[in-house]
Design a protein around this motif. Structure first.
Motif, PDB file in Angstrom:
ATOM      1  N   GLU A 101      34.204   4.578  -2.343  1.00  0.00           N
ATOM      2  CA  GLU A 101      35.799   3.914  -2.204  1.00  0.00           C
ATOM      3  C   GLU A 101      35.835   3.131  -1.216  1.00  0.00           C
ATOM      4  O   GLU A 101      36.677   2.166  -0.844  1.00  0.00           O
ATOM      5  N   GLN A 102      35.015   2.742  -0.450  1.00  0.00           N
ATOM      6  CA  GLN A 102      34.580   1.329   0.116  1.00  0.00           C
ATOM      7  C   GLN A 102      33.438   0.516   0.023  1.00  0.00           C
ATOM      8  O   GLN A 102      32.328   1.696  -0.067  1.00  0.00           O
ATOM      9  N   ALA A 103      33.258  -0.325   0.742  1.00  0.00           N
ATOM     10  CA  ALA A 103      31.042  -1.121  -0.062  1.00  0.00           C
ATOM     11  C   ALA A 103      30.537  -0.683   1.165  1.00  0.00           C
ATOM     12  O   ALA A 103      31.165  -0.612   2.252  1.00  0.00           O
ATOM     13  N   GLN A 104      29.610  -0.753   1.185  1.00  0.00           N
ATOM     14  CA  GLN A 104      28.557  -0.672   2.165  1.00  0.00           C
ATOM     15  C   GLN A 104      27.843  -1.555   2.814  1.00  0.00           C
ATOM     16  O   GLN A 104      27.930  -2.296   2.042  1.00  0.00           O
ATOM     17  N   HIS A 105      27.758  -1.969   4.148  1.00  0.00           N
ATOM     18  CA  HIS A 105      27.097  -2.497   5.194  1.00  0.00           C
ATOM     19  C   HIS A 105      26.163  -1.989   5.479  1.00  0.00           C
ATOM     20  O   HIS A 105      25.568  -3.333   6.268  1.00  0.00           O
ATOM     21  N   THR A 106      25.220  -1.098   5.532  1.00  0.00           N
ATOM     22  CA  THR A 106      24.000  -0.509   6.352  1.00  0.00           C
ATOM     23  C   THR A 106      22.638  -1.846   5.614  1.00  0.00           C
ATOM     24  O   THR A 106      22.770  -2.198   4.453  1.00  0.00           O
ATOM     25  N   LYS A 107      22.244  -2.107   6.884  1.00  0.00           N
ATOM     26  CA  LYS A 107      20.831  -2.868   5.948  1.00  0.00           C
ATOM     27  C   LYS A 107      19.866  -1.846   6.522  1.00  0.00           C
ATOM     28  O   LYS A 107      19.487  -1.836   8.029  1.00  0.00           O
ATOM     29  N   ALA A 108      18.801  -1.230   5.643  1.00  0.00           N
ATOM     30  CA  ALA A 108      17.659  -0.423   5.885  1.00  0.00           C
ATOM     31  C   ALA A 108      16.821  -0.500   5.296  1.00  0.00           C
ATOM     32  O   ALA A 108      17.227  -0.107   4.061  1.00  0.00           O
ATOM     33  N   VAL A 109      15.170   0.471   5.285  1.00  0.00           N
ATOM     34  CA  VAL A 109      14.191  -0.230   4.544  1.00  0.00           C
ATOM     35  C   VAL A 109      12.578   1.000   5.024  1.00  0.00           C
ATOM     36  O   VAL A 109      12.833   0.815   6.132  1.00  0.00           O
ATOM     37  N   LEU A 110      13.372   1.903   3.735  1.00  0.00           N
ATOM     38  CA  LEU A 110      12.562   3.556   4.105  1.00  0.00           C
ATOM     39  C   LEU A 110      10.856   3.010   3.452  1.00  0.00           C
ATOM     40  O   LEU A 110      11.179   3.056   2.281  1.00  0.00           O
ATOM     41  N   ILE A 111      10.222   3.176   4.389  1.00  0.00           N
ATOM     42  CA  ILE A 111       9.092   3.121   3.833  1.00  0.00           C
ATOM     43  C   ILE A 111       7.731   3.777   4.111  1.00  0.00           C
ATOM     44  O   ILE A 111       7.695   4.590   4.691  1.00  0.00           O
ATOM     45  N   GLY A 112       7.634   4.357   2.488  1.00  0.00           N
ATOM     46  CA  GLY A 112       7.003   6.056   3.179  1.00  0.00           C
ATOM     47  C   GLY A 112       7.949   6.812   3.407  1.00  0.00           C
ATOM     48  O   GLY A 112       8.881   6.869   3.653  1.00  0.00           O
ATOM     49  N   GLU A 113       7.035   8.201   4.302  1.00  0.00           N
ATOM     50  CA  GLU A 113       7.526   9.555   4.816  1.00  0.00           C
ATOM     51  C   GLU A 113       7.793   8.830   5.894  1.00  0.00           C
ATOM     52  O   GLU A 113       7.957   9.871   6.716  1.00  0.00           O
ATOM     53  N   ASP A 114       7.425   7.756   7.036  1.00  0.00           N
ATOM     54  CA  ASP A 114       7.515   7.349   8.011  1.00  0.00           C
ATOM     55  C   ASP A 114       7.870   6.380   8.756  1.00  0.00           C
ATOM     56  O   ASP A 114       8.893   6.100   9.970  1.00  0.00           O
ATOM     57  N   LEU A 115       8.032   5.564   8.102  1.00  0.00           N
ATOM     58  CA  LEU A 115       8.580   4.041   8.681  1.00  0.00           C
ATOM     59  C   LEU A 115      10.157   3.752   8.025  1.00  0.00           C
ATOM     60  O   LEU A 115      10.277   3.789   7.063  1.00  0.00           O
TER      61      LEU A 115
ATOM     62  N   ASP B   4       7.497 -11.463  -4.140  1.00  0.00           N
ATOM     63  CA  ASP B   4       6.983 -10.914  -3.120  1.00  0.00           C
ATOM     64  C   ASP B   4       7.165  -9.489  -3.168  1.00  0.00           C
ATOM     65  O   ASP B   4       6.419  -8.499  -3.213  1.00  0.00           O
ATOM     66  N   LEU B   5       8.904  -9.137  -3.754  1.00  0.00           N
ATOM     67  CA  LEU B   5       8.979  -8.204  -4.205  1.00  0.00           C
ATOM     68  C   LEU B   5       8.026  -7.236  -5.355  1.00  0.00           C
ATOM     69  O   LEU B   5       8.114  -6.143  -5.856  1.00  0.00           O
ATOM     70  N   ARG B   6       7.944  -8.366  -6.660  1.00  0.00           N
ATOM     71  CA  ARG B   6       7.333  -7.481  -7.478  1.00  0.00           C
ATOM     72  C   ARG B   6       5.798  -7.784  -6.761  1.00  0.00           C
ATOM     73  O   ARG B   6       5.304  -6.519  -8.075  1.00  0.00           O
ATOM     74  N   SER B   7       4.533  -8.211  -5.885  1.00  0.00           N
ATOM     75  CA  SER B   7       3.248  -8.144  -5.724  1.00  0.00           C
ATOM     76  C   SER B   7       3.342  -6.761  -5.439  1.00  0.00           C
ATOM     77  O   SER B   7       2.846  -5.813  -5.489  1.00  0.00           O
ATOM     78  N   VAL B   8       4.514  -6.603  -4.548  1.00  0.00           N
ATOM     79  CA  VAL B   8       4.765  -4.892  -4.158  1.00  0.00           C
ATOM     80  C   VAL B   8       5.025  -3.311  -4.946  1.00  0.00           C
ATOM     81  O   VAL B   8       4.181  -2.872  -5.252  1.00  0.00           O
ATOM     82  N   CYS B   9       6.046  -4.235  -6.063  1.00  0.00           N
ATOM     83  CA  CYS B   9       6.235  -3.253  -7.024  1.00  0.00           C
ATOM     84  C   CYS B   9       4.870  -2.950  -8.280  1.00  0.00           C
ATOM     85  O   CYS B   9       4.243  -2.105  -8.327  1.00  0.00           O
ATOM     86  N   GLU B  10       4.353  -4.512  -8.696  1.00  0.00           N
ATOM     87  CA  GLU B  10       2.673  -4.174  -8.967  1.00  0.00           C
ATOM     88  C   GLU B  10       1.309  -3.981  -8.688  1.00  0.00           C
ATOM     89  O   GLU B  10       0.249  -3.141  -9.438  1.00  0.00           O
TER      90      GLU B  10
ATOM     91  N   GLY C 217       1.176  -1.541   0.279  1.00  0.00           N
ATOM     92  CA  GLY C 217      -0.011  -0.118  -0.042  1.00  0.00           C
ATOM     93  C   GLY C 217       0.884   1.095   0.062  1.00  0.00           C
ATOM     94  O   GLY C 217       0.119   2.115  -0.715  1.00  0.00           O
ATOM     95  N   GLU C 218       1.803   1.077   0.127  1.00  0.00           N
ATOM     96  CA  GLU C 218       2.959   2.248   0.045  1.00  0.00           C
ATOM     97  C   GLU C 218       3.288   2.504  -1.360  1.00  0.00           C
ATOM     98  O   GLU C 218       3.718   1.766  -1.944  1.00  0.00           O
ATOM     99  N   GLU C 219       3.375   3.810  -1.829  1.00  0.00           N
ATOM    100  CA  GLU C 219       3.879   4.678  -2.538  1.00  0.00           C
ATOM    101  C   GLU C 219       5.764   4.668  -3.102  1.00  0.00           C
ATOM    102  O   GLU C 219       6.187   4.401  -4.018  1.00  0.00           O
ATOM    103  N   ASP C 220       6.422   4.836  -2.225  1.00  0.00           N
ATOM    104  CA  ASP C 220       7.595   5.262  -1.712  1.00  0.00           C
ATOM    105  C   ASP C 220       8.565   4.443  -0.734  1.00  0.00           C
ATOM    106  O   ASP C 220       8.469   4.623  -0.291  1.00  0.00           O
ATOM    107  N   ILE C 221       9.464   3.572  -1.793  1.00  0.00           N
ATOM    108  CA  ILE C 221       9.827   2.119  -0.822  1.00  0.00           C
ATOM    109  C   ILE C 221      11.734   2.805  -0.904  1.00  0.00           C
ATOM    110  O   ILE C 221      11.926   2.188  -2.073  1.00  0.00           O
TER     111      ILE C 221
END
Length: 201
Positions: A102-116, A52-58, A32-36
């Motif tokens: 310059e170096q590889a990133q190792h962060t794991k983050a998911v931004l869902i909408g403007e809040d979560l 699952d990812l395809r379902s979110v995009c569709e 239901g979110e538009e910007d991830i």
């Protein structure tokens, strides 16, 4: 920074194959979110994860995923699988940003909408989803979401963007780098020998 709530999401702790609790909660939050916007060092997805990812995009979401470019990636199996699975990734409808800094990133983050904001230890790979005991903090805070989104926008400028249609576009700060002959040879071998054992990566 002000928040409207923080939850700890975790997979089961038993030392055995696990129900994908954290993954399913992440996908449910995306519905239901538009910007991830996702940041993960690499991706090794199962067929179900692709679906699952395809379902979110569709359902109308724009899903941007920032990963390490193979030229700078430090996980040879993650890089190898990405080279083998580009077509499957494009078919999900996600936009992939191959970060080359310059170096590889190792962060794991998911931004869902403007809040979560989800932040923690869960990679977008089968080990994190089905085997390891991963933790993610689910933080409701527009301020934090905006701050991390701005940081990722900087990484996207130093990335090569692969659209779902297969078109490629370099970011304004992207500087191409030749893949070393050693890595090129290693990936060529691993792309073949890992195929029968992909579920173990």
């Amino acid at each position: 920074m002000e928040t409207r709530g923080i939850e700890l999401w975790t997979n089961p702790t038993e030392p055995e194959n696990k129900e994908p609790v954290v993954w399913e909660r992440m996908i449910a939050a995306m519905e239901g979110e538009e910007d991830i916007l996702v940041q993960t060092p690499y991706m090794i997805c199962s067929r179900k994860m692709y679906e699952d990812l395809r379902s979110v995009c569709e359902k109308g979401a724009r899903v941007d995923i920032v990963i390490n470019a193979v030229e700078s990636g430090t996980n040879p199996f993650g890089c190898t699988d990405y080279l083998n699975q580009k077509t499957h990734l494009r078919s999900t409808g996600t936009h992939i940003y191959e970060y080359l800094g310059e170096q590889a990133q190792h962060t794991k983050a998911v931004l869902i909408g403007e809040d979560l904001t989800l932040a923690g230890s869960c990679n977008f790979d089968m080990r994190s989803v089905y085997l390891d005991t991963e933790l993610m903090l689910a933080i409701k805070s527009p301020g934090l979401n905006a701050q991390i989104r701005a940081q990722l926008d900087v990484l996207k400028e130093s990335s090569r963007h692969m659209s779902p249609d297969g078109s490629i576009e370099d970011g304004p700060s992207y500087v191409p780098r030749e893949l070393s002959w050693g890595k090129e040879a290693m990936y060529a071998v691993l792309r073949v020998i890992t195929l029968p054992f992909r579920h173990l990566l």
